[in-house]
Design an enzyme around this catalytic site. Structure first.
Site, PDB file in Angstrom:
ATOM      1  N   PHE A  29       0.834  -1.216   0.000  1.00 56.91           N
ATOM      2  CA  PHE A  29       0.000   0.000   0.000  1.00 56.91           C
ATOM      3  C   PHE A  29       0.867   1.264   0.000  1.00 56.91           C
ATOM      4  CE2 PHE A  29      -2.327   2.769   3.301  1.00 56.91           C
ATOM      5  CZ  PHE A  29      -2.925   3.559   2.335  1.00 56.91           C
ATOM      6  N   ILE A  78      13.071 -10.782   2.176  1.00 54.47           N
ATOM      7  CA  ILE A  78      14.127 -10.215   3.035  1.00 54.47           C
ATOM      8  C   ILE A  78      14.472 -11.130   4.220  1.00 54.47           C
ATOM      9  CG2 ILE A  78      13.742  -7.803   2.398  1.00 54.47           C
ATOM     10  CD1 ILE A  78      12.227  -7.496   5.133  1.00 54.47           C
ATOM     11  N   GLU A 102       5.138  -7.288   7.618  1.00 53.02           N
ATOM     12  CA  GLU A 102       3.782  -7.757   7.885  1.00 53.02           C
ATOM     13  C   GLU A 102       3.135  -6.612   8.652  1.00 53.02           C
ATOM     14  OE1 GLU A 102       2.039 -10.368   7.012  1.00 53.02           O
ATOM     15  OE2 GLU A 102       3.661 -11.312   5.895  1.00 53.02           O
ATOM     16  N   THR A 148       5.958   2.695  12.812  1.00 50.30           N
ATOM     17  CA  THR A 148       4.570   3.046  13.135  1.00 50.30           C
ATOM     18  C   THR A 148       4.464   3.724  14.498  1.00 50.30           C
ATOM     19  OG1 THR A 148       2.478   2.010  13.767  1.00 50.30           O
ATOM     20  CG2 THR A 148       4.390   0.624  13.915  1.00 50.30           C
ATOM     21  N   ASP A 149       3.398   4.489  14.680  1.00 48.01           N
ATOM     22  CA  ASP A 149       3.164   5.086  16.002  1.00 48.01           C
ATOM     23  C   ASP A 149       2.772   4.024  17.033  1.00 48.01           C
ATOM     24  OD1 ASP A 149       0.603   4.513  15.028  1.00 48.01           O
ATOM     25  OD2 ASP A 149      -0.240   6.486  15.453  1.00 48.01           O
ATOM     26  N   GLU A 150       2.409   2.818  16.551  1.00 50.46           N
ATOM     27  CA  GLU A 150       1.915   1.789  17.474  1.00 50.46           C
ATOM     28  C   GLU A 150       3.000   1.289  18.433  1.00 50.46           C
ATOM     29  OE1 GLU A 150      -0.788  -1.045  15.674  1.00 50.46           O
ATOM     30  OE2 GLU A 150      -1.275   0.368  14.074  1.00 50.46           O
ATOM     31  N   TYR A 173       2.210  -7.258  16.395  1.00 47.89           N
ATOM     32  CA  TYR A 173       2.657  -6.389  15.305  1.00 47.89           C
ATOM     33  C   TYR A 173       3.528  -5.259  15.833  1.00 47.89           C
ATOM     34  CZ  TYR A 173       2.454  -2.414  12.049  1.00 47.89           C
ATOM     35  OH  TYR A 173       2.781  -1.329  11.263  1.00 47.89           O
ATOM     36  N   LYS A 177       7.558  -4.424  15.301  1.00 47.94           N
ATOM     37  CA  LYS A 177       8.060  -3.165  14.722  1.00 47.94           C
ATOM     38  C   LYS A 177       8.988  -2.467  15.723  1.00 47.94           C
ATOM     39  CE  LYS A 177       7.160  -1.401  11.263  1.00 47.94           C
ATOM     40  NZ  LYS A 177       7.752  -1.522   9.906  1.00 47.94           N
ATOM     41  N   GLY A 306      -6.790  -7.092  23.413  1.00 50.87           N
ATOM     42  CA  GLY A 306      -5.723  -6.128  23.705  1.00 50.87           C
ATOM     43  C   GLY A 306      -5.806  -4.862  22.863  1.00 50.87           C
ATOM     44  N   HIS A 307      -6.987  -4.527  22.399  1.00 47.15           N
ATOM     45  CA  HIS A 307      -7.197  -3.412  21.462  1.00 47.15           C
ATOM     46  C   HIS A 307      -6.695  -2.076  22.031  1.00 47.15           C
ATOM     47  CE1 HIS A 307     -10.402  -1.766  18.423  1.00 47.15           C
ATOM     48  NE2 HIS A 307      -9.203  -1.270  18.214  1.00 47.15           N
TER      49      HIS A 307
HETATM   50  P1  NAD Z   1       1.385  -3.592   3.300  1.00 53.62           P
HETATM   51  O1  NAD Z   1       1.060  -4.793   4.118  1.00 53.62           O
HETATM   52  O2  NAD Z   1       0.367  -3.009   2.396  1.00 53.62           O
HETATM   53  O3  NAD Z   1       2.672  -3.893   2.389  1.00 53.62           O
HETATM   54  C1  NAD Z   1       3.787  -4.590   2.867  1.00 53.62           C
HETATM   55  C2  NAD Z   1       4.630  -5.008   1.680  1.00 53.62           C
HETATM   56  O4  NAD Z   1       5.769  -5.733   2.187  1.00 53.62           O
HETATM   57  C3  NAD Z   1       3.901  -5.965   0.714  1.00 53.62           C
HETATM   58  O5  NAD Z   1       4.112  -5.548  -0.620  1.00 53.62           O
HETATM   59  C4  NAD Z   1       4.542  -7.316   0.975  1.00 53.62           C
HETATM   60  O6  NAD Z   1       4.554  -8.169  -0.159  1.00 53.62           O
HETATM   61  C5  NAD Z   1       5.954  -6.905   1.403  1.00 53.62           C
HETATM   62  N1  NAD Z   1       6.596  -7.942   2.222  1.00 53.62           N
HETATM   63  C6  NAD Z   1       6.068  -8.590   3.289  1.00 53.62           C
HETATM   64  N2  NAD Z   1       6.930  -9.515   3.747  1.00 53.62           N
HETATM   65  C7  NAD Z   1       8.039  -9.422   2.966  1.00 53.62           C
HETATM   66  C8  NAD Z   1       9.283 -10.112   2.948  1.00 53.62           C
HETATM   67  N3  NAD Z   1       9.547 -11.095   3.816  1.00 53.62           N
HETATM   68  N4  NAD Z   1      10.204  -9.747   2.027  1.00 53.62           N
HETATM   69  C9  NAD Z   1       9.938  -8.757   1.130  1.00 53.62           C
HETATM   70  N5  NAD Z   1       8.763  -8.102   1.079  1.00 53.62           N
HETATM   71  C10 NAD Z   1       7.832  -8.425   1.992  1.00 53.62           C
HETATM   72  O7  NAD Z   1       1.918  -2.523   4.353  1.00 53.62           O
HETATM   73  P2  NAD Z   1       1.773  -0.938   4.355  1.00 53.62           P
HETATM   74  O8  NAD Z   1       0.516  -0.582   5.014  1.00 53.62           O
HETATM   75  O9  NAD Z   1       2.090  -0.415   3.011  1.00 53.62           O
HETATM   76  O10 NAD Z   1       2.961  -0.564   5.358  1.00 53.62           O
HETATM   77  C11 NAD Z   1       4.283  -0.342   4.882  1.00 53.62           C
HETATM   78  C12 NAD Z   1       5.194  -0.011   6.042  1.00 53.62           C
HETATM   79  O11 NAD Z   1       4.697   1.138   6.719  1.00 53.62           O
HETATM   80  C13 NAD Z   1       5.270  -1.112   7.092  1.00 53.62           C
HETATM   81  O12 NAD Z   1       6.588  -1.180   7.551  1.00 53.62           O
HETATM   82  C14 NAD Z   1       4.324  -0.647   8.193  1.00 53.62           C
HETATM   83  O13 NAD Z   1       4.729  -1.145   9.442  1.00 53.62           O
HETATM   84  C15 NAD Z   1       4.504   0.852   8.092  1.00 53.62           C
HETATM   85  N6  NAD Z   1       3.346   1.647   8.542  1.00 53.62           N
HETATM   86  C16 NAD Z   1       2.095   1.394   8.023  1.00 53.62           C
HETATM   87  C17 NAD Z   1       1.024   2.189   8.432  1.00 53.62           C
HETATM   88  C18 NAD Z   1      -0.360   1.965   7.867  1.00 53.62           C
HETATM   89  O14 NAD Z   1      -1.298   2.605   8.335  1.00 53.62           O
HETATM   90  N7  NAD Z   1      -0.545   1.131   6.864  1.00 53.62           N
HETATM   91  C19 NAD Z   1       1.221   3.202   9.349  1.00 53.62           C
HETATM   92  C20 NAD Z   1       2.519   3.448   9.856  1.00 53.62           C
HETATM   93  C21 NAD Z   1       3.568   2.656   9.425  1.00 53.62           C
HETATM   94  P1  TYD Z   2      -6.836  -1.227  11.244  1.00 55.49           P
HETATM   95  O1  TYD Z   2      -7.220  -0.605   9.943  1.00 55.49           O
HETATM   96  O2  TYD Z   2      -6.694  -2.712  11.305  1.00 55.49           O
HETATM   97  O3  TYD Z   2      -5.501  -0.494  11.742  1.00 55.49           O
HETATM   98  P2  TYD Z   2      -4.753  -0.552  13.187  1.00 55.49           P
HETATM   99  O4  TYD Z   2      -5.229  -1.734  13.931  1.00 55.49           O
HETATM  100  O5  TYD Z   2      -3.313  -0.662  12.794  1.00 55.49           O
HETATM  101  O6  TYD Z   2      -5.077   0.749  13.852  1.00 55.49           O
HETATM  102  O7  TYD Z   2      -7.916  -0.803  12.320  1.00 55.49           O
HETATM  103  C1  TYD Z   2      -8.199   0.561  12.602  1.00 55.49           C
HETATM  104  C2  TYD Z   2      -9.161   0.608  13.759  1.00 55.49           C
HETATM  105  O8  TYD Z   2     -10.425   0.059  13.347  1.00 55.49           O
HETATM  106  C3  TYD Z   2      -8.729  -0.234  14.950  1.00 55.49           C
HETATM  107  O9  TYD Z   2      -9.141   0.440  16.143  1.00 55.49           O
HETATM  108  C4  TYD Z   2      -9.495  -1.526  14.798  1.00 55.49           C
HETATM  109  C5  TYD Z   2     -10.770  -1.080  14.129  1.00 55.49           C
HETATM  110  N1  TYD Z   2     -11.410  -2.041  13.197  1.00 55.49           N
HETATM  111  C6  TYD Z   2     -12.791  -2.282  13.281  1.00 55.49           C
HETATM  112  O10 TYD Z   2     -13.494  -1.745  14.162  1.00 55.49           O
HETATM  113  N2  TYD Z   2     -13.350  -3.136  12.374  1.00 55.49           N
HETATM  114  C7  TYD Z   2     -12.614  -3.758  11.404  1.00 55.49           C
HETATM  115  O11 TYD Z   2     -13.188  -4.559  10.615  1.00 55.49           O
HETATM  116  C8  TYD Z   2     -11.203  -3.491  11.324  1.00 55.49           C
HETATM  117  C9  TYD Z   2     -10.351  -4.152  10.281  1.00 55.49           C
HETATM  118  C10 TYD Z   2     -10.657  -2.603  12.242  1.00 55.49           C
END
Ligand code: NAD
Ligand code: TYD
Length: 367
Positions: A29, A78, A102, A148-150, A173, A177, A306-307
């Site tokens: 993404f 990786i 992941e 991530t902020d998590e 997760y 991280k 653990g939400h």
């Molecule tokens: P995503 O799950 O959409 O994409 C992850 C990508 O990593 C995928 O293309 C997957 O194929 C690849 N990948 C997974 N395992 C792999 C491996 N072993 N070797 C090579 N490639 C591998 O994730 P995203 O939401 O795009 O997040 C990207 C980064 O940003 C992550 O590090 C995540 O922790 C961080 N992040 C995401 C968010 C969010 O809201 N999505 C917020 C803050 C930080």
């Molecule tokens: P999510 O998109 O999985 O991101 P994160 O857990 O990394 O914050 O979830 C965002 C928020 O929405 C989180 O508080 C969990 C909640 N949630 C639902 O209530 N219903 C759903 O189907 C999903 C996927 C998440």
């Protein structure tokens, strides 16, 4: 950021010498938005997208730029130490933007192991490869780790995460991280690897896999399916449009100081239930349904174990140092996102049917 200032900055950056940049997780993404931005804005850079193509990796995300001369895809896991090393030997990267991970909290609860392998071991494999290959001129390089902020844990009703907030991850997760962040800092401190980290809040926008809240809700509303809201929907997240994150990554990659951490956030906190109600309103409008139709699909379900209650980011360091700020209002960003999902039905259908996984074979086999 003002348009004039932005152009000035991009001009300056473009004047820099040619570089080979590794972007891991570029088929995911956020990674796909970062790859597109770098391939388009920096024709002097060679962008190598290394991705394993797990269920979350979708090369269709990059179909518009895949034939550009300054872009190359390398299917790489990786977690495979030799593969990570071979990649660094082949390209001797000038910089790394590491997004591969992941990334879904719910999956980390049902199967934590993969999170340990990819997020921790995978990151260490990249650090070791960088250490080995960069030993002669590390000061010219940069290892940029996307986090991530998590990692900071869960907030009560008040306060914000700053760069100084102590780590307190609560889910497998976020714990994986946090571990990878610690390893990046340790390699910076102990071995002198020039590394920066950024910690960002929840992203939303085009190309997000429909297992995360916003795309899942859009898809379910569209198909008149129940929209699952965990618990009472009281949990709060800070939401950032994905292109704002990509813009912040661009700035930090070019101007960040090794050893530093930067928080990235949208200053845009929403209770899940309020967010879903807003989304329902937008969907009713877009689908020409009577007001209130989509809200009837909201279904409260068992809470996530653990939400975390609330995440909120103080991104003033990034704003002050680099003049970054998130651009669209949430309603605008959400509307753009809905429009994208409603007009990219083939993308969504391919993701849901699993057909997107055939894209690599059809486009890349034999190359
Ligand atoms: P995503 O799950 O959409 O994409 C992850 C990508 O990593 C995928 O293309 C997957 O194929 C690849 N990948 C997974 N395992 C792999 C491996 N072993 N070797 C090579 N490639 C591998 O994730 P995203 O939401 O795009 O997040 C990207 C980064 O940003 C992550 O590090 C995540 O922790 C961080 N992040 C995401 C968010 C969010 O809201 N999505 C917020 C803050 C930080
Ligand atoms: P999510 O998109 O999985 O991101 P994160 O857990 O990394 O914050 O979830 C965002 C928020 O929405 C989180 O508080 C969990 C909640 N949630 C639902 O209530 N219903 C759903 O189907 C999903 C996927 C998440």
């Amino acid at each position: 950021m003002g348009v004039g200032k932005k152009h000035q900055e991009e001009k300056l950056i473009n004047m820099k010498k040619e570089r080979i940049i590794l972007i891991t997780g570029g088929a995911g993404f956020i990674g796909s938005h970062v790859v597109r931005r770098f391939v388009s804005n920096y024709p002097g850079y060679m962008i190598i997208n290394a991705d394993k193509l797990t269920y979350a990796g979708n090369l269709e995300n990059l179909s518009d730029i895949e034939s550009k001369k300054n872009y190359k895809f390398e299917k790489t896991d990786i977690v495979n130490k030799q593969a990570a090393m071979a990649l660094f030997r082949k390209y001797n990267f000038d910089g790394v933007i590491h997004l591969a991970a992941e990334s879904h909290v719910d999956r980390s609860i049902t199967g934590p192991d993969e999170f340990v392998f990819t997020n921790i071991v995978g990151t260490v494999n990249l650090l070791n490869a960088a250490l080995d290959i960069w030993k002669n001129a590390p000061e010219e390089k940069l290892f940029y780790h996307i986090s991530t902020d998590e990692v900071y844990g869960s907030l009560g009703k008040e306060g914000f995460f700053t760069e100084e907030t102590a780590y307190d991850p609560k889910s497998p997760y976020s714990a994986s991280k946090a571990s990878s962040d610690h390893m990046v800092r340790a390699y910076n401190h102990t071995f002198g690897i020039p590394a920066v980290i950024s910690n960002c809040s929840n992203n939303y926008g085009p190309n997000q896999f429909p297992e995360k809240l916003i795309p899942l809700a859009i898809n379910n509303i569209k198909n008149n399916k129940p929209v699952p809201v965990y618990g009472k929907g009281e949990n709060i997240r800070d939401w950032l449009y994905v292109e704002d994150h990509a813009a912040a990554i661009d700035l930090i990659f070019h101007r960040g100081t090794p050893g530093e951490t930067y928080n990235i956030g949208g200053n845009n906190e929403w209770k899940n239930i309020d967010l879903i109600r807003l989304l329902c309103k937008i969907m009713d409008r877009k689908l020409d349904r009577p007001a209130g139709t989509s809200e009837k699909l909201i279904t409260f379900v068992k809470d996530r174990p653990g939400h975390d209650l609330r995440y909120a980011i103080d991104s003033s360091k990034l704003q002050k140092e680099f003049g970054w700020s998130p651009i669209p209002s949430f309603e605008t960003g959400l509307e753009k996102t809905v429009d994208w999902y409603l007009s990219n039905t083939r993308w969504l259908e391919n993701v849901i049917s699993g057909d997107y996984e055939k894209y690599y074979d059809s486009m890349y086999s034999g190359r």
